[in-house]
Design an enzyme around this catalytic site. Structure first.
Site, PDB file in Angstrom:
ATOM      1  N   ASP A 196       0.820  -1.211   0.000  1.00 21.34           N
ATOM      2  CA  ASP A 196       0.000   0.000   0.000  1.00 21.34           C
ATOM      3  C   ASP A 196       0.857   1.267   0.000  1.00 21.34           C
ATOM      4  O   ASP A 196       2.010   1.251   0.455  1.00 21.34           O
ATOM      5  CB  ASP A 196      -0.888   0.028   1.258  1.00 21.34           C
ATOM      6  CG  ASP A 196      -2.223  -0.653   1.045  1.00 21.34           C
ATOM      7  OD1 ASP A 196      -2.518  -1.045  -0.082  1.00 21.34           O
ATOM      8  OD2 ASP A 196      -2.968  -0.781   2.040  1.00 21.34           O
ATOM      9  N   LYS A 225      -3.642   2.773  -1.823  1.00 19.33           N
ATOM     10  CA  LYS A 225      -4.956   2.961  -1.219  1.00 19.33           C
ATOM     11  C   LYS A 225      -4.816   4.111  -0.237  1.00 19.33           C
ATOM     12  O   LYS A 225      -4.337   3.944   0.867  1.00 19.33           O
ATOM     13  CB  LYS A 225      -5.420   1.719  -0.435  1.00 19.33           C
ATOM     14  CG  LYS A 225      -5.583   0.456  -1.228  1.00 19.33           C
ATOM     15  CD  LYS A 225      -6.719   0.442  -2.210  1.00 19.33           C
ATOM     16  CE  LYS A 225      -8.068   0.714  -1.630  1.00 19.33           C
ATOM     17  NZ  LYS A 225      -9.103   0.697  -2.689  1.00 19.33           N
ATOM     18  N   MET A 261      -8.907   8.775   9.361  1.00 19.75           N
ATOM     19  CA  MET A 261      -9.399   9.372   8.115  1.00 19.75           C
ATOM     20  C   MET A 261     -10.422  10.469   8.376  1.00 19.75           C
ATOM     21  O   MET A 261     -11.429  10.598   7.682  1.00 19.75           O
ATOM     22  CB  MET A 261      -9.991   8.279   7.199  1.00 19.75           C
ATOM     23  CG  MET A 261      -8.974   7.221   6.791  1.00 19.75           C
ATOM     24  SD  MET A 261      -9.702   5.766   5.998  1.00 19.75           S
ATOM     25  CE  MET A 261     -10.340   4.862   7.428  1.00 19.75           C
TER      26      MET A 261
END
Length: 259
Positions: free
Chosen positions: A38, A60, A172
């Site tokens: 990733d 990602k 996030m």
């Protein structure tokens, strides 16, 4: 490689500092024929991969173009079925907001056993990096990990989370920080609640901002913090605030303290 020896691993690379990878993760990485890695993984961890391993970058990360999840699973299946062992290397822990559960299901549906190798998740490592314990007997009976990225999945029940009086660790959440802070205040959380945002935790470029909930979004904006970052909301963040107050120079952690 003989098909009977084929293996697949979902490996957590930890929060960024290479030394926070587990021994088990480094051993599995050293065995894999193919490594799917990733974007958020520190490239230095690839030192543990075989020199002849095929390394494929499958990004990602929020807000940036990335390899579709179905495409990543298809690549894993293709390699495993061809007799190659595959390590899927993810930042943090593969089972904490890492889509590891989806990948495990897809592999199992194809009759492929997958070994899960946990990693230190950023939701614990980032607060710790600035002296915040996510649980503390005097401040919090527990911790809730929640995503602030709500694409297609509906909004977390912020009022219910406020009612738990537990530490909130938000992954996030930077792009929607204003909305999240407004929702917490609307749900009755005190504007005086200590908060922290930690960017690039455990990496040399780590930075953070500390403020009370009422001024938190402005403090984070002034500090210019962005993703990847972890947000901590709750009384335990006062332990970082206390540490910052003790640090007269304020430069040791390149920190921004808002009061």
């Amino acid at each position: 490689m003989h098909a009977a020896m084929t293996r697949a691993w979902l490996i957590g690379a930890g929060p960024g500092d290479v030394e926070l990878m587990t021994l088990k993760a480094t051993r599995a990485l050293a065995q894999a024929d193919v490594v799917l890695v990733d974007d958020l993984v520190n490239p230095d961890v690839l030192q543990f991969a075989r020199a002849d391993a095929l390394v494929v970058h499958v990004g990602k990360r929020g807000g940036h173009p990335s390899t579709p999840q179905a495409g990543i699973v298809a690549q894993m299946l293709e390699h495993v079925k061809a007799g190659r062992s595959v390590a899927r290397l993810k930042g943090g822990d593969p089972f904490v907001f890492g889509r590891g559960g989806e990948e495990q299901q897809a592999l199992q549906a194809a009759g492929i056993e997958v070994e899960i190798i946990n990693g230190v998740t950023a939701g614990i490592a980032a607060p710790a990096a600035i002296g915040i314990p996510v649980t503390h007997r005097e401040h919090s009976q527990g911790v809730v990990f929640v995503t602030g990225h709500c694409a297609g999945n509906g909004e977390p029940d912020w009022a219910a989370l406020v009612a738990t009086r537990m530490t909130l660790v938000i992954y996030m959440g930077m792009r929607r920080l204003n909305d999240i802070v407004s929702a917490l205040l609307a749900a009755g959380m005190s504007a005086a609640t200590p908060c922290a945002a930690i960017e690039s935790a455990t990496r040399p470029e780590q930075r953070h901002a500390l403020a009370r909930l009422g001024e938190f979004a402005d403090a984070v904006a002034r500090a210019g913090l962005g993703s990847p970052a972890i947000v901590v909301i709750g009384e335990v963040a006062s332990l970082a605030l206390a540490r910052a107050a003790d640090d007269a120079s304020g430069s040791a952690n390149n920190e921004t303290v808002a009061r």
